[in-house]
Write an enzyme that holds these catalytic residues in place. Sequence first.
Site, PDB file in Angstrom:
ATOM      1  N   SER A 288       0.806  -1.204   0.000  1.00  0.00           N
ATOM      2  CA  SER A 288       0.000   0.000   0.000  1.00  0.00           C
ATOM      3  C   SER A 288       0.851   1.270   0.000  1.00  0.00           C
ATOM      4  O   SER A 288       1.530   1.558  -0.973  1.00  0.00           O
ATOM      5  CB  SER A 288      -0.960  -0.044   1.190  1.00  0.00           C
ATOM      6  OG  SER A 288      -2.005   0.864   1.032  1.00  0.00           O
TER       7      SER A 288
ATOM      8  N   ASP B 204      10.119   5.182 -10.388  1.00  0.00           N
ATOM      9  CA  ASP B 204       9.760   5.848 -11.642  1.00  0.00           C
ATOM     10  C   ASP B 204      10.687   7.015 -11.954  1.00  0.00           C
ATOM     11  O   ASP B 204      11.051   7.246 -13.112  1.00  0.00           O
ATOM     12  CB  ASP B 204       8.316   6.359 -11.573  1.00  0.00           C
ATOM     13  CG  ASP B 204       7.301   5.272 -11.906  1.00  0.00           C
ATOM     14  OD1 ASP B 204       7.706   4.108 -12.068  1.00  0.00           O
ATOM     15  OD2 ASP B 204       6.095   5.597 -11.992  1.00  0.00           O
TER      16      ASP B 204
ATOM     17  N   LYS C   7      -0.850  -4.086  -3.221  1.00  0.00           N
ATOM     18  CA  LYS C   7      -2.114  -3.456  -2.848  1.00  0.00           C
ATOM     19  C   LYS C   7      -2.155  -2.037  -3.403  1.00  0.00           C
ATOM     20  O   LYS C   7      -1.576  -1.125  -2.844  1.00  0.00           O
ATOM     21  CB  LYS C   7      -2.298  -3.431  -1.337  1.00  0.00           C
ATOM     22  CG  LYS C   7      -3.663  -2.888  -0.964  1.00  0.00           C
ATOM     23  CD  LYS C   7      -3.809  -2.771   0.526  1.00  0.00           C
ATOM     24  CE  LYS C   7      -5.065  -1.981   0.818  1.00  0.00           C
ATOM     25  NZ  LYS C   7      -4.996  -0.609   0.280  1.00  0.00           N
TER      26      LYS C   7
END
Length: 480
Positions: free
Chosen positions: A314, A325, A339
């Site tokens: 999460s 990224d 999640k």
Amino acid sequence: MGKLKNTGLIGLGVVAGVAVSLQFSAMAQKTVEPPLPLEELRQLADVFGLIKSDYVEPVEDKKLLEEAISGMVASLDPHSAYLDKKAYAELREGSEGKFVGLGIEIGLSEDGYIKIVSPIEDSPAYRAGIKAGDLITRLDGQPVKGVNLDDNVKRMRGEPGTKVSLTIARKDEPQPLSFVITREEIHQKSVKSRMIEPGYAWLRVSQFQEPTVDDMAAQITALYKQDPHIKGMVLDLRNDPGGVLQGAIGVSAAFLPKDSPIVSTNGQLPDSKQVFYGRAEYYTFRSEGDALAKLPAAIKQVPLVVLVNTGSASASEIVAGALQDYKRATIIGTQTFGKGSVQTIRQLTADTAVKLTTARYYTPNGRSIQAKGIVPDLLVDENADGDGLNGLRIREADLTKHLSNDRDPESAKAAAPVNDEMEEQLRIIALEKTRKPLEFGSKDDFQLHQALNHLKGLPVQLAKAEPVVVQADVKKEQKK
């Protein structure tokens, strides 16, 4: 054979399946309410009436209705739930980083006793002289062995000012020790750090709570006071089950350029279609000021490794995904839980609420982590000889009724690990019982040592086999 999903051994440590990225809000406003399904509601009323009139013994109206609400919400996905008074209070305590109790971090010993991992500094247990490694054998005179760990935790919780007696077995003490400790409100720190060797810092976030960003900023500032010329830092998110979304945004923002997009969300409501940026308005609570404003400038450029494992879920996946990224950090460890959904707390009464999945979240590059997780840049097992129990833990894709990955549906169909035979699983469990429990950040922490090797430009011992992932109906098995 499937994973050993029903064995308690798989649940050692943090159970990431209950992890949440939380937002708190009042009831959602919809200007146009859909028409009520009257026929189905009549059926519900009929069943309610039948139970009241025909069931073998009387049942309270409140119990029937609460169970009906709970079942309706729980049928949606693994993370939506009805929160009664007790559950709602516990959730608020967890997100605020405080609770009433003794102030100890605990686990289960091999003998079935409660093992003290660490007393929380300046807590009642700490002041009473409880030490790491102590075993609790009795609570208020009642044995703890054979009792579920969660139930024992509830026995140690209570009202401020009330007392609980502990019987302790301590190494090198011939007789059991007795302590009577008064419960207090405990403020739990979710961030800790230290210089693990000259020039290299370790920063661990165990859970994302409301104070996490402030605590992290204080820890980073203290590290740079110790050594203004830190050569590398390890951000440890292993077994971090998630927590409040603002905490994840703030931790990411500390290492990224100002105002960088951190995460986006998408759901039915207009408010769920958002992009969250690395600005104070997105990670502060109650307008308490920008905790990151006075961080050392060097934190934006320091070489960074993020450690993750199957228990990273999460909010911790938001951080790992954003830093990956932007190529700001090298992600090391094992594939995360997967999640990628946001739960919003909708308050129903003063002390009850619904925890409802309201959106999926996406990394800055638009990747959905739901039922997939973050795949590390460098796959490194928990131990030099394998991933141990971590490799047997369930992931989001294993949970019944989990949401699909809307951006990459095939990737969610993760195949079973290479070593998925029952005999091999039992061998791993037997081996792990003989191994000393891992303490993150210790001298025996294999993954941490590999992270340091990477920061120093030294060889890293990679995992023996990468996970098998199905993509576009083509199964690929990669090995290193």
